[in-house]
Write a protein that holds these residues in place. Structure first.
Motif, PDB file in Angstrom:
ATOM      1  N   UNK A 238       0.836  -1.194   0.000  1.00  0.00           N
ATOM      2  CA  UNK A 238       0.000   0.000   0.000  1.00  0.00           C
ATOM      3  C   UNK A 238       0.879   1.256   0.000  1.00  0.00           C
ATOM      4  N   UNK A 239       0.512   2.284  -0.783  1.00  0.00           N
ATOM      5  CA  UNK A 239       1.308   3.516  -0.810  1.00  0.00           C
ATOM      6  C   UNK A 239       1.411   4.147   0.574  1.00  0.00           C
ATOM      7  N   UNK A 240       2.597   4.691   0.875  1.00  0.00           N
ATOM      8  CA  UNK A 240       2.788   5.366   2.145  1.00  0.00           C
ATOM      9  C   UNK A 240       2.275   6.811   2.068  1.00  0.00           C
ATOM     10  N   UNK A 241       1.841   7.317   3.212  1.00  0.00           N
ATOM     11  CA  UNK A 241       1.538   8.747   3.291  1.00  0.00           C
ATOM     12  C   UNK A 241       2.862   9.505   3.371  1.00  0.00           C
ATOM     13  N   UNK A 242       3.086  10.428   2.449  1.00  0.00           N
ATOM     14  CA  UNK A 242       4.358  11.136   2.381  1.00  0.00           C
ATOM     15  C   UNK A 242       4.437  12.173   3.497  1.00  0.00           C
ATOM     16  N   UNK A 243       5.544  12.174   4.201  1.00  0.00           N
ATOM     17  CA  UNK A 243       5.794  13.166   5.237  1.00  0.00           C
ATOM     18  C   UNK A 243       6.250  14.451   4.540  1.00  0.00           C
ATOM     19  N   UNK A 244       5.353  15.425   4.447  1.00  0.00           N
ATOM     20  CA  UNK A 244       5.633  16.634   3.680  1.00  0.00           C
ATOM     21  C   UNK A 244       6.740  17.480   4.313  1.00  0.00           C
ATOM     22  N   UNK A 245       6.873  17.412   5.629  1.00  0.00           N
ATOM     23  CA  UNK A 245       7.947  18.167   6.287  1.00  0.00           C
ATOM     24  C   UNK A 245       9.306  17.616   5.891  1.00  0.00           C
ATOM     25  N   UNK A 246       9.435  16.278   5.922  1.00  0.00           N
ATOM     26  CA  UNK A 246      10.697  15.663   5.521  1.00  0.00           C
ATOM     27  C   UNK A 246      10.985  15.912   4.046  1.00  0.00           C
ATOM     28  N   UNK A 247       9.948  15.888   3.213  1.00  0.00           N
ATOM     29  CA  UNK A 247      10.146  16.123   1.785  1.00  0.00           C
ATOM     30  C   UNK A 247      10.623  17.556   1.539  1.00  0.00           C
ATOM     31  N   UNK A 248      10.076  18.508   2.266  1.00  0.00           N
ATOM     32  CA  UNK A 248      10.513  19.899   2.116  1.00  0.00           C
ATOM     33  C   UNK A 248      11.980  20.049   2.510  1.00  0.00           C
TER      34      UNK A 248
END
Length: 383
Positions: free
Chosen positions: A83-93
C-alpha cells in the motif's frame, strides 16, 4: 559523476529512481542527498519499482502532483500488494532543500509535466517514456509518442525497459497494436539510439536497420546490486556479431565476482575463480578472443569448468541462483558492500554533427574514483 558530469546541462535517471519500492519517504536519502552536489537539473522516467507505490512518490517529487489518496483494494490483491505510504511533507521539504540552488531547479521541484516527456536541444530530441509494470504503453502515451516522433530532429529514446537485453528482443507493446520499436525503427522518426534501464548492468547492441545502425543500450547499473553478465550467451540477436556487442562488467569479471560471493557465503572455496581464470573460462564458453589478456598462463581445469557450470555460465539444471529467479525473490544474496561494485553511468555529448555516448565504470576503488575509466564509447553521426 561529479567529475565527468561537470558542465553538463542536465541528467536523466532511466527508471527505478527509488529501489526497491518507490516510496516517497525515501527520496531524501536515496535521491536528494546523493545528488545534492550535482549542479544541474535532473529528470527521470519511472520504472516498475517506482510504480510499486502507485507512482505516488515519483509524481509528488518530479511532477509536484498532490499526494495520492489511498483507495481500498479488497480481495487477494489488496492483501498482498504494497500500500502507498503517506508522504511526510515536512521531511520532503527538508529533502528538497538539499537541491535548492537555482542551477538545480528542474524536475525535483516539479518541473516535469508527467512521467513521460521530451527534452529539446538544438541538435537532438531526448524522448522519455513510461513503460509501467507490464511493459505496455497506454493509448494516451502511444498517441503522444507517435506525435512527438514526427519532430524532424534526430532522437534518443529513454525507456524503462530495454528493447534488446541479454541476447533477446523485448520491445514494449503499444495500445492498439505494434511495439515501441516499430516507432524507433521508422526512418522518418530519425531515432539513433534507444537507452533502457531496469537491468542492473551495461549492454550495447548496434543493430543494422536498413541502411543505418541504431544503438540499443541497456543502462541500469546505477544503484542496486549488479545483474550477472556471464549468463549472456554468445550474442546473435538481430544479426549483431559477438565482437560488436559490448557489456560491463565483462563476462569474466561477472563470473569471478559471483564465484567469490558464493564461495565466501557457502564456505566452498573450490567455487572461487580468479579473474584471469574466469576470463579464460568465458572465452572458452563464448568462443571468442578474451577481451582482456590474462596475466600469466592459465590451465583450465575440471574444477574451474564445474564451478562455472554451477554459477550459471553454462545452461545447467543444478546451479546457484544468479539469474531472474534469484533477482526476483532472493536479491539479497546478490548484494555486496565492498568494492568493486561494477556500477556505471553514461555521459552524452552532442554537437550538430555527432552524438558521443561513453560508459564510465564506478567501482568504489580509489584509483577509478580519481580517474573514472571509460568502458565503452560510441560515436553516432547526426547528419
Amino acid at each position: 559523476m561529479l567529475k565527468v558530469g561537470a558542465g553538463t546541462a542536465f541528467a536523466v535517471i532511466a527508471s527505478d529512481v527509488i529501489y526497491p519500492t518507490g516510496s516517497g519517504n525515501e527520496y531524501g536519502p536515496k535521491f536528494f542527498r546523493p545528488y545534492k552536489d550535482y549542479d544541474a537539473p535532473i529528470y527521470a522516467i519511472p520504472g516498475n519499482h517506482d510504480w510499486y507505490d502507485g507512482l505516488g512518490g515519483f509524481m509528488r517529487v518530479f511532477c509536484d502532483a498532490p499526494p495520492l489518496k489511498p483507495k481500498p483494494d479488497r480481495g487477494l490483491r489488496g492483501l498482498l500488494w504494497r500500500k502507498p505510504e503517506t508522504i511526510d511533507e515536512t521531511l520532503l521539504k527538508e529533502a528538497r532543500a538539499l537541491r535548492g540552488r537555482p542551477s538545480q531547479q528542474g524536475a525535483q521541484q516539479g518541473a516535469q509535466q508527467g512521467p513521460y516527456w521530451a527534452i529539446e536541444t538544438d541538435s537532438l530530441l531526448v524522448v522519455g517514456v513510461d513503460t509501467g509494470i507490464k511493459n505496455v504503453l497506454d493509448e494516451g502515451q502511444t498517441a503522444w509518442l507517435r506525435r512527438v516522433s514526427l519532430d524532424p530532429r534526430p532522437k534518443i529514446l529513454v525507456t524503462g525497459k530495454p528493447i534488446y537485453v541479454n541476447n533477446a528482443y523485448k520491445p514494449s507493446a503499444l495500445a492498439g497494436g505494434g511495439t515501441i520499436d516499430d516507432i524507433v525503427r521508422d526512418p522518418a522518426h530519425r531515432y539513433v539510439a534507444a537507452i533502457g534501464g531496469d537491468v542492473h548492468n551495461y549492454q550495447r547492441y548496434p543493430v543494422r536497420v536498413g541502411d543505418r545502425v541504431i544503438q540499443y543500450v541497456v543502462s541500469g547499473g546505477g544503484g542496486a546490486f549488479m545483474h550477472a553478465t556471464h549468463t549472456i550467451d554468445r550474442v546473435d540477436v538481430a544479426e549483431v556479431a559477438e565482437d560488436d556487442f559490448k557489456c560491463y562488467p565483462l563476462r569474466g569479471d561477472s563470473l569471478s565476482y559471483y564465484s567469490h560471493l558464493y564461495a565466501r557465503r557457502l564456505r566452498m572455496r573450490w567455487l572461487y575463480l580468479r579473474p584471469r581464470e574466469a576470463v579464460c573460462i568465458m572465452a572458452e564458453r563464448i568462443g571468442n578472443e578474451p577481451p582482456r589478456t590474462p596475466e600469466g598462463p592459465v590451465k583450465v581445469t575440471r574444477r574451474m569448468r564445474w564451478a562455472a557450470r554451477v554459477l550459471g555460465a553454462w545452461p545447467w539444471p543444478l546451479r546457484l541462483p544468479v539469474g531472474k529467479t534469484n533477482h526476483r525473490f532472493l536479491s539479497e544474496l546478490s548484494d555486496w558492500d565492498v568494492p568493486p561494485f561494477f556500477k556505471h553511468f553514461l555521459h552524452a555529448s552532442v554537437t550538430p554533427q555527432e552524438l558521443t555516448l561513453r560508459c564510465f565504470a564506478v567501482t568504489g576503488c580509489l584509483a577509478q574514483e580519481l580517474e573514472p575509466p571509460v568502458e565503452d564509447e560510441v560515436r553516432i553521426s547526426l547528419s
